[in-house]
Motif scaffolding. Sequence first.
Motif, PDB file in Angstrom:
ATOM      1  N   GLY A 298      -7.901  10.294  -6.199  1.00 59.75           N
ATOM      2  CA  GLY A 298      -7.049   9.284  -5.578  1.00 59.75           C
ATOM      3  C   GLY A 298      -6.912   9.510  -4.086  1.00 59.75           C
ATOM      4  N   THR A 299      -6.748  10.768  -3.710  1.00 56.62           N
ATOM      5  CA  THR A 299      -6.634  11.119  -2.299  1.00 56.62           C
ATOM      6  C   THR A 299      -7.935  10.818  -1.565  1.00 56.62           C
ATOM      7  N   TRP A 300      -9.047  11.157  -2.195  1.00 53.94           N
ATOM      8  CA  TRP A 300     -10.340  10.893  -1.568  1.00 53.94           C
ATOM      9  C   TRP A 300     -10.532   9.393  -1.344  1.00 53.94           C
ATOM     10  N   GLY A 301     -10.218   8.601  -2.365  1.00 55.51           N
ATOM     11  CA  GLY A 301     -10.374   7.146  -2.236  1.00 55.51           C
ATOM     12  C   GLY A 301      -9.497   6.575  -1.140  1.00 55.51           C
TER      13      GLY A 301
ATOM     14  N   GLY B 208      -9.093   4.873   4.843  1.00 56.53           N
ATOM     15  CA  GLY B 208      -8.260   4.966   6.033  1.00 56.53           C
ATOM     16  C   GLY B 208      -6.794   5.295   5.821  1.00 56.53           C
ATOM     17  N   ALA B 209      -6.445   6.011   4.790  1.00 56.17           N
ATOM     18  CA  ALA B 209      -5.041   6.350   4.556  1.00 56.17           C
ATOM     19  C   ALA B 209      -4.528   7.327   5.605  1.00 56.17           C
ATOM     20  N   THR B 210      -3.257   7.200   5.896  1.00 57.14           N
ATOM     21  CA  THR B 210      -2.584   8.130   6.796  1.00 57.14           C
ATOM     22  C   THR B 210      -1.742   9.090   5.958  1.00 57.14           C
ATOM     23  N   LYS B 211      -1.074  10.014   6.637  1.00 56.75           N
ATOM     24  CA  LYS B 211      -0.174  10.925   5.922  1.00 56.75           C
ATOM     25  C   LYS B 211       0.949  10.148   5.235  1.00 56.75           C
ATOM     26  N   TRP B 212       1.366   9.052   5.858  1.00 54.76           N
ATOM     27  CA  TRP B 212       2.418   8.222   5.267  1.00 54.76           C
ATOM     28  C   TRP B 212       1.964   7.654   3.926  1.00 54.76           C
ATOM     29  N   GLY B 213       0.734   7.219   3.863  1.00 52.13           N
ATOM     30  CA  GLY B 213       0.204   6.682   2.607  1.00 52.13           C
ATOM     31  C   GLY B 213       0.101   7.749   1.534  1.00 52.13           C
TER      32      GLY B 213
ATOM     33  N   LEU C 165       1.902   1.272  -5.333  1.00 45.30           N
ATOM     34  CA  LEU C 165       3.011   0.756  -4.521  1.00 45.30           C
ATOM     35  C   LEU C 165       3.451   1.789  -3.492  1.00 45.30           C
ATOM     36  N   GLY C 166       3.426   3.056  -3.896  1.00 46.54           N
ATOM     37  CA  GLY C 166       3.809   4.117  -2.971  1.00 46.54           C
ATOM     38  C   GLY C 166       2.892   4.188  -1.766  1.00 46.54           C
ATOM     39  N   VAL C 167       1.588   4.089  -2.003  1.00 42.61           N
ATOM     40  CA  VAL C 167       0.635   4.093  -0.882  1.00 42.61           C
ATOM     41  C   VAL C 167       0.881   2.890   0.021  1.00 42.61           C
TER      42      VAL C 167
ATOM     43  N   SER D 283      -7.211   3.809  -2.794  1.00 43.47           N
ATOM     44  CA  SER D 283      -6.520   4.713  -3.711  1.00 43.47           C
ATOM     45  C   SER D 283      -6.782   4.313  -5.161  1.00 43.47           C
ATOM     46  N   PHE D 284      -6.756   3.019  -5.423  1.00 47.88           N
ATOM     47  CA  PHE D 284      -7.035   2.518  -6.773  1.00 47.88           C
ATOM     48  C   PHE D 284      -8.463   2.860  -7.201  1.00 47.88           C
ATOM     49  N   LEU D 285      -9.425   2.633  -6.324  1.00 52.89           N
ATOM     50  CA  LEU D 285     -10.824   2.935  -6.649  1.00 52.89           C
ATOM     51  C   LEU D 285     -11.030   4.428  -6.878  1.00 52.89           C
ATOM     52  N   GLY D 286     -10.407   5.250  -6.053  1.00 49.58           N
ATOM     53  CA  GLY D 286     -10.521   6.692  -6.221  1.00 49.58           C
ATOM     54  C   GLY D 286      -9.911   7.160  -7.531  1.00 49.58           C
ATOM     55  N   SER D 287      -8.743   6.628  -7.865  1.00 42.47           N
ATOM     56  CA  SER D 287      -8.088   7.004  -9.123  1.00 42.47           C
ATOM     57  C   SER D 287      -8.907   6.559 -10.327  1.00 42.47           C
ATOM     58  N   THR D 288      -9.489   5.376 -10.239  1.00 40.64           N
ATOM     59  CA  THR D 288     -10.328   4.880 -11.327  1.00 40.64           C
ATOM     60  C   THR D 288     -11.570   5.758 -11.486  1.00 40.64           C
TER      61      THR D 288
END
Length: 161
Positions: free
Chosen positions: A71-74, A79-84, A109-111, A132-137
Amino acid sequence: MNYVWWSLTLALMAAGLVGTLTPVIPGTTIILAAAVLHRLLLGAAHSASWLTVAGIALLALVSYAVELMSGTWGARRFGATKWGAIGGLLGGLVGLFFGLIGVFIGPLLGVLIGELLGGKDLLPATRTTWGSFLGSTAGMLGKFILGVAMIGWFLLSAIHR
């Protein structure tokens, strides 16, 4: 009596395989527990070796690493930040209180909320959430494949004894 233990083992492994596709059920741990239980109940002559059980334990550990990183990798890839990342973690924790749907939707929703609070506009925040969704999947698929490998390895080893 061996048929009873084999039936129990296969039922637990099937439940574990289903558990690899849901974040709430520790699927690969159930598969590992079934292998250990089978070995303890049937002994060396009628079950997989301890070396096989150790290999299955290693695959279980790998499955949890895959789950944690995917999930983190995805999200990072999109382009996720620390906030995401913080939002995804908190969303996952809050989602636990809302059942199976919450476990799936909470981190997303959290991201999204984390990215929005971090200053991103809606479109880039949505893109990160999609990542995040693609990574988790992908992580869930990886856990499922590792679960199948664990079961296959155990069966090959136990049957050929």
